[in-house]
Design a protein around this motif. Structure first.
Motif, PDB file in Angstrom:
ATOM      1  N   ASP A   2       5.609  -3.987  -8.188  1.00 20.57           N
ATOM      2  CA  ASP A   2       6.740  -3.601  -7.916  1.00 20.57           C
ATOM      3  C   ASP A   2       7.019  -2.918  -6.707  1.00 20.57           C
ATOM      4  OD1 ASP A   2       5.677  -1.599  -9.072  1.00 20.57           O
ATOM      5  OD2 ASP A   2       7.677  -0.477  -9.486  1.00 20.57           O
ATOM      6  N   ASP A   3       5.864  -2.246  -6.124  1.00 19.77           N
ATOM      7  CA  ASP A   3       5.939  -1.688  -4.883  1.00 19.77           C
ATOM      8  C   ASP A   3       6.086  -2.618  -3.637  1.00 19.77           C
ATOM      9  OD1 ASP A   3       4.470  -0.277  -2.428  1.00 19.77           O
ATOM     10  OD2 ASP A   3       5.560   1.214  -3.332  1.00 19.77           O
ATOM     11  N   SER A   4       6.967  -2.917  -2.982  1.00 19.45           N
ATOM     12  CA  SER A   4       6.825  -4.024  -1.906  1.00 19.45           C
ATOM     13  C   SER A   4       5.856  -3.827  -0.957  1.00 19.45           C
ATOM     14  CB  SER A   4       8.238  -4.307  -1.200  1.00 19.45           C
ATOM     15  OG  SER A   4       8.702  -3.139  -0.834  1.00 19.45           O
ATOM     16  N   HIS A   5       5.714  -2.405  -0.534  1.00 18.49           N
ATOM     17  CA  HIS A   5       4.683  -2.278   0.567  1.00 18.49           C
ATOM     18  C   HIS A   5       3.241  -2.656   0.099  1.00 18.49           C
ATOM     19  CE1 HIS A   5       2.657  -0.514   4.188  1.00 18.49           C
ATOM     20  NE2 HIS A   5       1.949   0.087   3.285  1.00 18.49           N
ATOM     21  N   THR A   6       2.880  -2.289  -1.061  1.00 13.87           N
ATOM     22  CA  THR A   6       1.577  -2.407  -1.651  1.00 13.87           C
ATOM     23  C   THR A   6       1.389  -4.043  -2.165  1.00 13.87           C
ATOM     24  OG1 THR A   6       1.824  -0.416  -2.976  1.00 13.87           O
ATOM     25  CG2 THR A   6       0.216  -1.979  -3.848  1.00 13.87           C
ATOM     26  N   ALA A   7       2.716  -4.594  -2.652  1.00 11.37           N
ATOM     27  CA  ALA A   7       2.516  -6.159  -2.755  1.00 11.37           C
ATOM     28  C   ALA A   7       2.118  -7.010  -1.543  1.00 11.37           C
ATOM     29  CB  ALA A   7       3.813  -6.456  -3.418  1.00 11.37           C
ATOM     30  N   GLY A   8       2.749  -6.535  -0.716  1.00  8.48           N
ATOM     31  CA  GLY A   8       2.688  -7.247   0.559  1.00  8.48           C
ATOM     32  C   GLY A   8       1.303  -6.955   1.136  1.00  8.48           C
ATOM     33  N   PHE A   9       0.897  -5.887   1.011  1.00  8.39           N
ATOM     34  CA  PHE A   9      -0.555  -5.804   1.313  1.00  8.39           C
ATOM     35  C   PHE A   9      -1.544  -6.355   0.718  1.00  8.39           C
ATOM     36  CE2 PHE A   9      -4.480  -3.213   1.428  1.00  8.39           C
ATOM     37  CZ  PHE A   9      -4.707  -2.877   2.800  1.00  8.39           C
ATOM     38  N   ILE A  10      -1.419  -6.409  -0.733  1.00  7.37           N
ATOM     39  CA  ILE A  10      -2.391  -7.186  -1.334  1.00  7.37           C
ATOM     40  C   ILE A  10      -2.202  -8.707  -1.118  1.00  7.37           C
ATOM     41  CG2 ILE A  10      -2.871  -7.763  -3.848  1.00  7.37           C
ATOM     42  CD1 ILE A  10      -2.185  -4.794  -4.330  1.00  7.37           C
ATOM     43  N   ALA A  11      -1.013  -9.288  -1.300  1.00  9.00           N
ATOM     44  CA  ALA A  11      -0.633 -10.583  -0.856  1.00  9.00           C
ATOM     45  C   ALA A  11      -1.353 -10.990   0.353  1.00  9.00           C
ATOM     46  CB  ALA A  11       0.854 -11.032  -1.228  1.00  9.00           C
ATOM     47  N   LYS A  12      -1.012 -10.389   1.331  1.00  6.36           N
ATOM     48  CA  LYS A  12      -1.528 -10.772   2.864  1.00  6.36           C
ATOM     49  C   LYS A  12      -2.985 -10.830   2.662  1.00  6.36           C
ATOM     50  CE  LYS A  12      -1.407  -9.404   7.646  1.00  6.36           C
ATOM     51  NZ  LYS A  12      -2.233  -8.374   8.185  1.00  6.36           N
ATOM     52  N   GLY A  13      -3.777  -9.953   2.140  1.00 10.58           N
ATOM     53  CA  GLY A  13      -5.341  -9.968   2.133  1.00 10.58           C
ATOM     54  C   GLY A  13      -5.889 -11.192   1.394  1.00 10.58           C
ATOM     55  N   LEU A  14      -5.175 -11.574   0.184  1.00 16.43           N
ATOM     56  CA  LEU A  14      -5.411 -12.547  -0.527  1.00 16.43           C
ATOM     57  C   LEU A  14      -5.307 -14.052   0.007  1.00 16.43           C
ATOM     58  CD1 LEU A  14      -4.324 -11.320  -4.143  1.00 16.43           C
ATOM     59  CD2 LEU A  14      -6.600 -11.541  -3.385  1.00 16.43           C
ATOM     60  N   ARG A  15      -4.147 -14.052   0.457  1.00 18.35           N
ATOM     61  CA  ARG A  15      -3.668 -15.414   1.430  1.00 18.35           C
ATOM     62  C   ARG A  15      -4.592 -15.626   2.483  1.00 18.35           C
ATOM     63  NH1 ARG A  15       2.436 -13.770   0.537  1.00 18.35           N
ATOM     64  NH2 ARG A  15       2.795 -15.142  -1.381  1.00 18.35           N
ATOM     65  N   GLU A  16      -5.021 -14.249   3.288  1.00 12.26           N
ATOM     66  CA  GLU A  16      -5.839 -14.597   4.477  1.00 12.26           C
ATOM     67  C   GLU A  16      -7.410 -15.000   3.903  1.00 12.26           C
ATOM     68  OE1 GLU A  16      -6.094 -10.844   6.352  1.00 12.26           O
ATOM     69  OE2 GLU A  16      -4.276 -11.227   7.274  1.00 12.26           O
ATOM     70  N   ASP A  17      -7.662 -14.624   2.554  1.00  9.69           N
ATOM     71  CA  ASP A  17      -8.846 -15.076   1.948  1.00  9.69           C
ATOM     72  C   ASP A  17      -8.867 -16.878   1.521  1.00  9.69           C
ATOM     73  OD1 ASP A  17     -11.605 -14.525   1.434  1.00  9.69           O
ATOM     74  OD2 ASP A  17     -11.264 -14.079  -0.317  1.00  9.69           O
ATOM     75  N   GLY A  18      -7.634 -17.252   1.641  1.00  7.16           N
ATOM     76  CA  GLY A  18      -7.336 -18.689   1.455  1.00  7.16           C
ATOM     77  C   GLY A  18      -6.747 -18.930  -0.155  1.00  7.16           C
ATOM     78  N   HIS A  19      -6.094 -17.808  -0.618  1.00  2.69           N
ATOM     79  CA  HIS A  19      -5.783 -18.093  -1.903  1.00  2.69           C
ATOM     80  C   HIS A  19      -4.020 -18.447  -2.072  1.00  2.69           C
ATOM     81  CE1 HIS A  19      -9.223 -16.589  -3.747  1.00  2.69           C
ATOM     82  NE2 HIS A  19      -9.261 -15.406  -2.941  1.00  2.69           N
TER      83      HIS A  19
END
Length: 66
Positions: free
Chosen positions: A8-25
């Motif tokens: 629910d925290d948009s800053h945390t979600a953005g940080f995690i999602a960015k890292g996962l996407r950069e890893d190809g997910h």
């Protein structure tokens, strides 16, 4: 890998999602437990990253239901 991120925290979600996407997910995001549970039961995911303190349904309730 297709991952559901329930946070629910948009800053945390953005940080995690960015890292996962950069890893190809592929990452789908739900901002509350109710939407997270809906997505988890209607879409195929390889993994779920689930926050414990969520609005509408807390993470432990979502986990027990799944």
């Amino acid at each position: 890998m297709r991952i559901l991120l329930v946070e629910d925290d948009s800053h945390t979600a953005g940080f995690i999602a960015k890292g996962l996407r950069e890893d190809g997910h592929n990452v789908d995001l739900a901002e509350n437990g109710k939407d997270g549970l809906f997505l988890a039961t209607t879409e195929p995911y390889d993994a779920i990253v689930l926050d414990r303190m969520l609005p509408q349904l807390d993470g432990m309730t979502v986990l027990r239901t799944l």
